[in-house]
Design an enzyme around this catalytic site. Sequence first.
Site, PDB file in Angstrom:
ATOM      1  N   GLY A 147       3.618  -1.428   4.125  1.00 21.93           N
ATOM      2  CA  GLY A 147       2.647  -2.328   4.745  1.00 21.93           C
ATOM      3  C   GLY A 147       2.828  -3.790   4.417  1.00 21.93           C
ATOM      4  O   GLY A 147       1.877  -4.563   4.542  1.00 21.93           O
ATOM      5  N   GLY A 148       4.028  -4.200   4.025  1.00 20.89           N
ATOM      6  CA  GLY A 148       4.223  -5.581   3.611  1.00 20.89           C
ATOM      7  C   GLY A 148       3.899  -6.596   4.686  1.00 20.89           C
ATOM      8  O   GLY A 148       3.244  -7.611   4.420  1.00 20.89           O
ATOM      9  N   GLY A 149       4.340  -6.352   5.915  1.00 20.04           N
ATOM     10  CA  GLY A 149       4.052  -7.281   7.001  1.00 20.04           C
ATOM     11  C   GLY A 149       2.570  -7.361   7.307  1.00 20.04           C
ATOM     12  O   GLY A 149       2.011  -8.454   7.462  1.00 20.04           O
ATOM     13  N   ASP A 160      -2.745  -1.771  10.613  1.00 17.47           N
ATOM     14  CA  ASP A 160      -3.003  -1.709   9.172  1.00 17.47           C
ATOM     15  C   ASP A 160      -3.628  -2.985   8.618  1.00 17.47           C
ATOM     16  O   ASP A 160      -4.054  -3.007   7.457  1.00 17.47           O
ATOM     17  CB  ASP A 160      -1.702  -1.437   8.400  1.00 17.47           C
ATOM     18  CG  ASP A 160      -1.218  -0.004   8.541  1.00 17.47           C
ATOM     19  OD1 ASP A 160      -1.994   0.840   9.036  1.00 17.47           O
ATOM     20  OD2 ASP A 160      -0.066   0.271   8.162  1.00 17.47           O
ATOM     21  N   VAL A 218      11.194  -4.516   2.974  1.00 19.67           N
ATOM     22  CA  VAL A 218      10.886  -4.684   4.396  1.00 19.67           C
ATOM     23  C   VAL A 218      11.124  -3.373   5.141  1.00 19.67           C
ATOM     24  O   VAL A 218      12.073  -2.643   4.843  1.00 19.67           O
ATOM     25  CB  VAL A 218      11.762  -5.811   4.991  1.00 19.67           C
ATOM     26  CG1 VAL A 218      11.510  -5.959   6.485  1.00 19.67           C
ATOM     27  CG2 VAL A 218      11.489  -7.126   4.258  1.00 19.67           C
ATOM     28  N   ALA A 240       9.590  -0.538   5.090  1.00 16.17           N
ATOM     29  CA  ALA A 240       9.737   0.473   4.043  1.00 16.17           C
ATOM     30  C   ALA A 240       8.539   1.392   3.913  1.00 16.17           C
ATOM     31  O   ALA A 240       8.469   2.193   2.989  1.00 16.17           O
ATOM     32  CB  ALA A 240       9.998  -0.218   2.704  1.00 16.17           C
ATOM     33  N   GLY A 241       7.539   1.275   4.812  1.00 16.39           N
ATOM     34  CA  GLY A 241       6.365   2.132   4.726  1.00 16.39           C
ATOM     35  C   GLY A 241       5.323   1.665   3.735  1.00 16.39           C
ATOM     36  O   GLY A 241       4.398   2.405   3.401  1.00 16.39           O
ATOM     37  N   LYS A 257       0.849  -1.202   0.000  1.00 17.86           N
ATOM     38  CA  LYS A 257       0.000   0.000   0.000  1.00 17.86           C
ATOM     39  C   LYS A 257       0.874   1.236   0.000  1.00 17.86           C
ATOM     40  O   LYS A 257       2.054   1.217   0.361  1.00 17.86           O
ATOM     41  CB  LYS A 257      -0.930   0.008   1.219  1.00 17.86           C
ATOM     42  CG  LYS A 257      -0.247   0.023   2.589  1.00 17.86           C
ATOM     43  CD  LYS A 257       0.218   1.389   3.063  1.00 17.86           C
ATOM     44  CE  LYS A 257       0.943   1.322   4.408  1.00 17.86           C
ATOM     45  NZ  LYS A 257       1.600   2.603   4.769  1.00 17.86           N
TER      46      LYS A 257
END
Length: 280
Positions: free
Chosen positions: A101-103, A137, A96, A98-99, A11
């Site tokens: 929202g991957g996790g 998130d 990772v 990085a802002g 995102k």
Amino acid sequence: MKKVKLKAPAKVNYRLDVLRRRPDGYHDLRMIMQRIDLCDDIEIALSGTRGVRVTCGRDGVPDGPDNIAWRAADALLTISGRAVGLDIAITKNIPVAAGLGGGSSDGATVLMGVNELLGLGFSDERLMEIGVKLGADVPFFIFKKTALAEGIGDKLTAVETISPVWLVLVNPHLHVSTGWVYQNLRLTAMKDDDIIPRFYGKIEDVCAILANDLESVTIGRFPVIQEIKERLLRVGACGSLMSGSGSTVFGLFKDEAAARRAAETLAAESNWFVVAVKTL
């Protein structure tokens, strides 16, 4: 069904206003959140051994209970009372810390995937209730719409916007701690009365609302963020902004061709992670 394969999208934040610090230590936020087609790949398979196993193979991404995907699967098994084994393989394509929202997206996607694989029948609303306990998130990625996010990010209202919008993402290979950014944020003017539109009919409408209260903190420590913003504008972006707490910066472009040309130029001039993507 023995396994499911799913995409976990990243995102960007078109807008991120920090309104106030709450007594519980969180912050009340107001954000415009947009999914993009840069995705992690997730495979969830039934296993003959009870419990949850997560494999990723990416430095800085844990495989056990410290991984939000592990906690998501474990939460659903606990709530449903299902005594089964799950093997979860994650291929990380999203940078990772990085802002982007991957996790949180991985956690949300595992909730939806386990729900499908085991036929649990939980509604999206129920999955969002479970998800917010894993991360603020997470509900957004289950919501699956461009959203105005309020509260800690869990109160979601659908927003109408043009689609697709083409963006270029640039990440300078810096890991930024979200906790550190919020700890160093100095809240100033109140913004409760600011009006954020709920409809964006053209790309200029989106560019007009771009703002991120966390930028000044991250740029203060990593000036390269400001450099990337300026370079995106020089290669034709109508607007550029840091996403989340950083360190990824995105620029919005009028069409795919313009975005791809800009991405090629920036990639040739730097060793940054650069990719052209579109909104979902």
